[in-house]
Design a protein around this motif. Structure first.
Motif, PDB file in Angstrom:
ATOM      1  N   SER A  32       3.728  58.476  64.397  1.00  0.00           N
ATOM      2  CA  SER A  32       2.348  58.162  64.767  1.00  0.00           C
ATOM      3  C   SER A  32       1.654  59.354  65.409  1.00  0.00           C
ATOM      4  N   LEU A  33       2.419  60.367  65.806  1.00  0.00           N
ATOM      5  CA  LEU A  33       1.850  61.527  66.485  1.00  0.00           C
ATOM      6  C   LEU A  33       2.024  62.808  65.686  1.00  0.00           C
ATOM      7  N   MET A  34       3.240  63.010  65.137  1.00  0.00           N
ATOM      8  CA  MET A  34       3.564  64.294  64.509  1.00  0.00           C
ATOM      9  C   MET A  34       3.483  64.162  62.988  1.00  0.00           C
ATOM     10  N   PRO A  35       2.458  64.728  62.379  1.00  0.00           N
ATOM     11  CA  PRO A  35       2.219  64.489  60.947  1.00  0.00           C
ATOM     12  C   PRO A  35       3.272  65.070  60.014  1.00  0.00           C
ATOM     13  N   GLN A  36       4.095  65.974  60.497  1.00  0.00           N
ATOM     14  CA  GLN A  36       5.089  66.606  59.623  1.00  0.00           C
ATOM     15  C   GLN A  36       6.370  65.799  59.489  1.00  0.00           C
ATOM     16  N   LYS A  37       6.540  64.746  60.314  1.00  0.00           N
ATOM     17  CA  LYS A  37       7.825  64.061  60.398  1.00  0.00           C
ATOM     18  C   LYS A  37       8.110  63.180  59.176  1.00  0.00           C
ATOM     19  N   LYS A  38       9.390  63.161  58.799  1.00  0.00           N
ATOM     20  CA  LYS A  38       9.896  62.243  57.776  1.00  0.00           C
ATOM     21  C   LYS A  38      11.229  61.731  58.307  1.00  0.00           C
ATOM     22  N   ASN A  39      11.206  60.558  58.873  1.00  0.00           N
ATOM     23  CA  ASN A  39      12.340  60.058  59.645  1.00  0.00           C
ATOM     24  C   ASN A  39      13.252  59.150  58.810  1.00  0.00           C
ATOM     25  N   PRO A  40      14.561  59.328  58.922  1.00  0.00           N
ATOM     26  CA  PRO A  40      15.520  58.493  58.179  1.00  0.00           C
ATOM     27  C   PRO A  40      15.771  57.163  58.891  1.00  0.00           C
ATOM     28  N   ASP A  41      14.711  56.353  59.004  1.00  0.00           N
ATOM     29  CA  ASP A  41      14.795  55.134  59.814  1.00  0.00           C
ATOM     30  C   ASP A  41      15.812  54.129  59.287  1.00  0.00           C
ATOM     31  N   VAL A  42      15.964  54.040  57.963  1.00  0.00           N
ATOM     32  CA  VAL A  42      16.950  53.098  57.415  1.00  0.00           C
ATOM     33  C   VAL A  42      18.338  53.435  57.950  1.00  0.00           C
ATOM     34  N   CYS A  43      18.664  54.710  57.951  1.00  0.00           N
ATOM     35  CA  CYS A  43      19.974  55.151  58.461  1.00  0.00           C
ATOM     36  C   CYS A  43      20.116  54.842  59.947  1.00  0.00           C
ATOM     37  N   GLU A  44      19.064  55.114  60.703  1.00  0.00           N
ATOM     38  CA  GLU A  44      19.136  54.891  62.143  1.00  0.00           C
ATOM     39  C   GLU A  44      19.234  53.398  62.463  1.00  0.00           C
ATOM     40  N   LEU A  45      18.478  52.579  61.726  1.00  0.00           N
ATOM     41  CA  LEU A  45      18.559  51.133  61.947  1.00  0.00           C
ATOM     42  C   LEU A  45      19.939  50.598  61.583  1.00  0.00           C
ATOM     43  N   THR A  46      20.505  51.117  60.508  1.00  0.00           N
ATOM     44  CA  THR A  46      21.852  50.690  60.114  1.00  0.00           C
ATOM     45  C   THR A  46      22.856  51.034  61.201  1.00  0.00           C
ATOM     46  N   ARG A  47      22.737  52.224  61.723  1.00  0.00           N
ATOM     47  CA  ARG A  47      23.619  52.664  62.805  1.00  0.00           C
ATOM     48  C   ARG A  47      23.446  51.762  64.024  1.00  0.00           C
ATOM     49  N   GLY A  48      22.205  51.408  64.339  1.00  0.00           N
ATOM     50  CA  GLY A  48      21.947  50.560  65.495  1.00  0.00           C
ATOM     51  C   GLY A  48      22.380  49.122  65.292  1.00  0.00           C
ATOM     52  N   LYS A  49      22.129  48.578  64.106  1.00  0.00           N
ATOM     53  CA  LYS A  49      22.472  47.180  63.843  1.00  0.00           C
ATOM     54  C   LYS A  49      23.982  46.953  63.825  1.00  0.00           C
ATOM     55  N   THR A  50      24.741  47.999  63.600  1.00  0.00           N
ATOM     56  CA  THR A  50      26.200  47.859  63.636  1.00  0.00           C
ATOM     57  C   THR A  50      26.664  47.395  65.018  1.00  0.00           C
ATOM     58  N   GLY A  51      25.958  47.822  66.059  1.00  0.00           N
ATOM     59  CA  GLY A  51      26.276  47.347  67.403  1.00  0.00           C
ATOM     60  C   GLY A  51      26.118  45.840  67.522  1.00  0.00           C
ATOM     61  N   ARG A  52      25.118  45.278  66.834  1.00  0.00           N
ATOM     62  CA  ARG A  52      24.946  43.819  66.840  1.00  0.00           C
ATOM     63  C   ARG A  52      26.127  43.134  66.183  1.00  0.00           C
ATOM     64  N   LEU A  53      26.638  43.737  65.110  1.00  0.00           N
ATOM     65  CA  LEU A  53      27.789  43.135  64.428  1.00  0.00           C
ATOM     66  C   LEU A  53      28.997  43.093  65.351  1.00  0.00           C
TER      67      LEU A  53
END
Length: 454
Positions: free
Chosen positions: A275-296
């Motif tokens: 929302s701030l840095m126009p150059q960014k391309k973030n691997p959110d799917v990967c990060e969410l997968t990594r985070g959701k593993t904690g829920r498992l």
């Protein structure tokens, strides 16, 4: 349902605290299937007429149709999926509906429903695991011979290929499939007929019910049948390990997509911006997968802790097994879908990987092997190569550009052919053992997986 014993209605807060229908409604299809099979056994035992059985069966199927059409109103006052369906059935067909619960308890009913649910969701998850494997195999075939540094301690170690790297995850997911299918085999026994704790004096055909529902056998101890939640814990463990493997893949891709590595590019459809840095391309799917593993992991722990102190047989604590189970199933299945799609669209930056794999330090172990083949004990060879590496670092000269004189000054064991070690194609060709990342091995394993997953 228990008004005969009590003189006061259940308090509103107790109803709210104890209801499970807000989530266990997901068992409706399995509850209805179990009820139809149970009614069939009642018919065979002479407890229902043909007309009553048909009325129960058709009534249950009409309830199912309304649920699936979104026209069914779930009542918190009726607590759970079982009583909601039974109450509505009785309202629709009258007295025959009130006969359905003969010779069973909600204890064996819910145990049956959850086994049927787990069995169905294991089958669905296995198919999604195969889809994920297919995506990885397709991408591995596309980049089968693309060389890339392999890492230990997140430091460049030895050369591998993208194909070999991705196939490592295919092997992991195959173990996940095996674990889930093994869990399925163990859970596929019918507890229906175990009653609340000690069966019933009205004995129905348990084996016939089990066969109709696709179970392999019936449980042999009514108390264990009611208290057992091993299959849920085992399934949650297997799903947590799936999450572990997807999380490790995610971490690899997060690194590969960074500017520092630059080995891979994910599609715009599977990344997000800032929302701030126009150059960014973030691997959110990967990060969410990594985070959701904690829920498992948390879901597995929650059920194990809930069960660990329970005396036999049923205790209301067991109601707490449903939400973690449903959440883990939904989380893993969605993760598999989105990760398969993401991997299928991923591109490898071959120029960047080639530049990285050209680092001659990656062949330092090959250099030690070269000395071993010339009769030097490995520990001595390791030390001699370490001296060459130190000279390379101190002088700023790549390992493959040290002169023959510099090598022989370290040790006369180095021969005139020492620089042949740094030929990458030759280095891969020498790795002929099963499981090593040479082209022939990779091709064989790709062919194996392509045939198995066809």
């Amino acid at each position: 349902m228990w008004k005969g014993r009590f003189s006061q209605p259940t308090a509103d807060l107790v109803q709210k605290y104890g209801e499970s229908v807000s989530y266990d409604w997901k068992l409706y299809k399995h509850d209805i299937a179990g009820s139809i099979a149970h009614a069939g056994a009642q018919l065979r035992a002479g407890m229902l007429t043909e007309e009553e059985f048909a009325s129960i069966r058709d009534g249950l199927l009409s309830v199912q149709a309304d649920i699936e059409a979104g026209n069914f109103i779930w009542s918190q006052e009726l607590e759970d999926v079982h009583m909601n369906i039974e109450s509505e059935l009785t309202r629709r067909i009258g007295a025959a509906g009130a006969k359905l619960h003969t010779a069973r308890s909600r204890n064996d009913q819910v145990a049956t429903d959850t086994r049927l649910y787990c069995r169905a969701e294991i089958d669905a998850t296995v198919e999604l695991l195969h889809d994920m494997q297919r995506a990885l195999v397709t991408k591995a075939a596309e980049y089968a011979e693309t060389m890339i540094p392999g890492y230990t301690h997140l430091q460049r170690a030895q050369p591998v290929t993208v194909g070999h790297h991705l196939l490592a995850y295919v092997e992991m997911l195959d173990r996940d499939v095996s674990r889930l299918l093994d869990c399925r085999r163990r859970l596929n026994v019918s507890p229906l007929g175990s009653g609340a704790i000690a069966g019933s004096t009205i004995c129905l055909d348990r084996v016939g019910i089990a066969e109709e529902l696709g179970f392999d056998a019936v449980t042999e101890n009514s108390m264990d049948a009611i208290a057992d939640r091993d299959y849920i814990m085992e399934m949650l463990f297997a799903l947590a390990v799936v999450g572990t493997h997807l999380s490790r893949l995610s971490e690899d891709l997060i690194l590969w997509c960074s500017a520092e590595f630059g080995y891979a590019t994910l599609s715009d459809a599977h990344t997000t911006g800032s929302s701030l840095m126009p150059q960014k391309k973030n691997p959110d799917v990967c990060e969410l997968t990594r985070g959701k593993t904690g829920r498992l992991y948390g879901n597995l722990t929650a059920v194990m802790v809930a069960v660990k102190g329970l005396p036999l047989t049923y205790n209301r604590d067991l109601q707490e097994d449903k939400e973690p189970l449903f959440d883990s199933v939904a989380t893993v299945q969605l993760a598999l879908r989105v990760n398969a799609e993401m991997v299928a669209a991923m591109k490898i930056n071959t120029a960047r990987t080639q530049a990285a794999v050209s680092d001659p330090m990656l062949l330092a172990t090959d250099l030690a092997d070269y000395l071993v083949r010339r009769g030097v004990p490995f520990r001595s060879a390791h030390s001699l190569v370490g001296r060459a590496v130190a000279l390379s670092v101190e002088s700023g000269t790549p390992l493959n550009e040290l002169t023959l004189a510099q090598y022989t000054e370290i040790s006369p064991e180095y021969g005139a052919d020492v620089h042949e070690v740094f030929n990458l194609e030759r280095a891969f060709a020498l790795r002929t053992n099963p499981g090593a990342p040479n082209a022939a091995n990779t091709a064989r394993r790709l062919a194996f997986w392509q045939e198995k997953l066809a």
